[in-house]
Design an enzyme around this catalytic site. Structure first.
Site, short mmCIF file in Angstrom:
data_model
loop_
_atom_site.label_atom_id
_atom_site.label_comp_id
_atom_site.label_asym_id
_atom_site.label_seq_id
_atom_site.Cartn_x
_atom_site.Cartn_y
_atom_site.Cartn_z
N ALA A 55 24.71 49.30 52.54
CA ALA A 55 24.57 50.74 52.71
C ALA A 55 23.88 51.37 51.51
O ALA A 55 24.11 50.96 50.37
CB ALA A 55 25.93 51.38 52.93
N HIS A 62 72.16 38.58 36.85
CA HIS A 62 72.19 37.50 35.86
C HIS A 62 72.17 36.15 36.57
O HIS A 62 72.84 35.99 37.58
CB HIS A 62 73.47 37.62 35.02
CG HIS A 62 73.65 36.52 34.03
ND1 HIS A 62 72.94 36.46 32.85
CD2 HIS A 62 74.45 35.42 34.05
CE1 HIS A 62 73.31 35.39 32.17
NE2 HIS A 62 74.23 34.74 32.89
N TYR A 85 41.11 38.67 29.22
CA TYR A 85 42.16 38.15 30.10
C TYR A 85 41.62 37.18 31.14
O TYR A 85 42.30 36.20 31.49
CB TYR A 85 42.95 39.30 30.74
CG TYR A 85 42.24 40.02 31.86
CD1 TYR A 85 42.42 39.64 33.18
CD2 TYR A 85 41.41 41.11 31.60
CE1 TYR A 85 41.78 40.31 34.21
CE2 TYR A 85 40.77 41.78 32.62
CZ TYR A 85 40.95 41.38 33.92
OH TYR A 85 40.32 42.03 34.94
N GLY A 95 37.21 42.28 49.29
CA GLY A 95 36.50 42.46 48.03
C GLY A 95 36.67 41.30 47.05
O GLY A 95 37.14 40.22 47.39
N VAL A 123 32.70 37.21 30.19
CA VAL A 123 32.60 38.20 29.11
C VAL A 123 32.78 39.63 29.60
O VAL A 123 32.49 40.58 28.87
CB VAL A 123 31.25 38.06 28.36
CG1 VAL A 123 31.18 36.73 27.63
CG2 VAL A 123 30.08 38.20 29.32
N GLU A 153 30.76 47.02 54.70
CA GLU A 153 30.96 45.92 53.74
C GLU A 153 29.88 44.87 53.93
O GLU A 153 29.63 44.43 55.05
CB GLU A 153 32.35 45.30 53.93
CG GLU A 153 32.60 44.02 53.16
CD GLU A 153 32.43 44.17 51.66
OE1 GLU A 153 31.70 43.36 51.07
OE2 GLU A 153 33.03 45.10 51.08
#
Length: 456
Positions: free
Chosen positions: A118, A433, A185, A45, A264, A39
């Site tokens: 990598a 409920h 979104y 991430g 975008v 990483e």
């Protein structure tokens, strides 16, 4: 630069420690494989560090503020001050705690973690650059999980006042005016959050509507809420230029803002790790082409945002499970239904066969309006509806909803579809409920022809 002459070796090399990569590492290590995870940045991430987790943390803070200052009808009145530095510390603290948890899990599983960039030297060998040092790693199998990055518009340069969605999660000052380019979104979630934090927001979308991939039934409650929040939405509009904090639109209108957020879309990082040296097929969209077991080439697998499908963390996690199972030689099944959740206001879930697809497939769509939900009224937000899509035999093929807290229904919706549950199964399952989960049972009762809290 110092280049290591001797290669080390691992059974499984994984490039990228996001929700796909680190889950693949944990699953493979648990199965007894020797795993090396590479990483370049922080474990977790995009999702954990600059995406899903910090954005939902920001959204939650925005909800608290907005509910407090609009709670007059309940008998509560409040004045809220926002300390943006403290807000940033809070958001970063949440991500830091979760990141530490991921690091501890990897360490406990015996995964070797290497920080560096990598790239493929050949099919079974990686070169890893870390500062001035380059080392080499040979492997039996490899999983590519390098994710995606924000798309940059060719006519708009990023800078202090023009930021990606990542920058929008770490503003150093509270702007008075914000423009969000993109009505998907990500743009809707961020624009709504900052509007609730007191910012004057304009959303600019090139298409004819926001959330264009969604049917009007799910989209329109969000459009109405944006209008109520005072958010200006410009559709069928593009940004021609941004200069000195002034946006010039295709309509000729000019908007002065303090910050512009470009949201975008995202582009898969398939142009990284030197995979162009391998015989791996890329789609026009930049995605790596894989088979049903996530295999891109012999011994090389790709998951998450690198492959086609929605760029969702839980999809990457599921694909990680699939790839590791294939490497272990286990029989695998195709990826199941992937629930989609949008943390807009109101929230949206979409699972399985879509509302627009259902009529053409001869399926029934059964709608329970939240105006009949006790829980929705108790939190003073009876917006939206829950929909169940079912075939003639009553088997549930899709569940969709827009409304308060419906994100928490997505798991049950996916389970119902995966288990081929019927509307009878769902209606006869006792739902507590008052909760929003009752709307699933109510829609199922309606599908059976016996609605409970709404008229026939």
């Amino acid at each position: 630069m110092v280049v290591g002459a001797i290669s080390s070796r691992t059974e499984l090399a994984i490039i990228g420690a996001g929700p796909g990569g680190y889950v693949a590492a944990l699953r493979a290590a648990d199965a007894g494989l020797e795993v090396t995870l590479i990483e370049r940045d922080e474990p977790g991430g995009t999702c954990l560090n600059v995406g899903c987790v910090p954005s939902k943390t920001l959204i939650e803070v925005a909800i608290v503020r907005h509910r407090a200052i609009t709670a007059g009808p309940t008998g509560l009145t409040a004045t809220i001050d926002l300390d943006i530095d403290q807000l940033n510390r809070h958001v970063q603290g949440v991500t830091a705690r979760l990141r530490t948890g991921v690091t501890q899990l990897l360490d406990a599983a015996g995964v070797t973690v290497i920080h560096g960039d990598a790239s493929f030297a050949r099919y079974d060998r990686l070169s890893i650059a870390a500062g001035d040092t380059v080392s080499h790693l040979e492997f039996d199998n490899a999983i590519l999980a390098t994710g995606s990055r924000p798309v940059q518009l060719p006519n708009i340069a990023f800078g202090p006042d023009v930021v990606t969605s990542t920058g929008a999660l770490n503003l150093t000052r509270l702007p008075n005016y914000m423009a969000v380019i993109g009505g998907g979104y990500i743009g809707i979630e961020l624009g709504t959050a900052w509007a609730k934090l007191g910012v004057d927001v304009t959303i600019i979308e090139a298409g004819s509507s926001i959330l264009a991939d969604l049917p009007a039934a799910l989209r329109q409650p969000v459009e109405r809420r944006l209008d109520k929040l005072g958010v200006t939405v410009c559709t069928s509009t593009t940004v021609e230029s941004v200069a000195d904090r002034v946006l010039t639109l295709s309509s000729g209108q000019q908007i002065k803002v303090d910050v512009t957020v470009v949201a975008v879309g995202r582009w898969p990082n398939s142009d990284q790790a030197s995979i162009d040296t391998l015989d791996i097929e890329l789609a026009d969209s930049g995605h790596i082409v894989v088979d049903s077991q996530m295999r891109a080439a012999t011994g090389i697998y790709a998951i998450g945002d690198l492959v086609a499908g929605p760029a969702l963390a839980h999809k990457a996690t599921a694909e990680a499970e699939l790839a590791v199972a294939a490497i272990l030689g286990h029989s695998t099944m195709a990826l199941g239904v992937v629930p989609a959740v949008i943390f807009s206001d109101p929230e949206i879930i979409s699972v399985g066969v879509g509302l627009d697809e259902a009529p053409g497939m001869g399926l029934g769509v059964h709608r329970f309006p939240h105006a009949a939900s006790a829980r929705a009224h108790s939190i003073d937000d009876a917006t939206g509806s829950t929909y169940v899509v079912a075939d003639e035999s009553g088997t549930i093929l899709g569940i969709h909803a827009t409304g308060p807290h419906v994100s928490e229904l997505a798991g049950e919706a996916a389970l119902a579809i995966e288990l081929a549950a019927t509307v009878e199964d769902l209606s006869l399952t006792i739902h507590p409920h008052p909760t929003m989960s009752e709307s699933l049972a109510e829609a199922a009762w309606l599908a059976r022809g016996h609605p409970l809290h709404i008229r026939r």
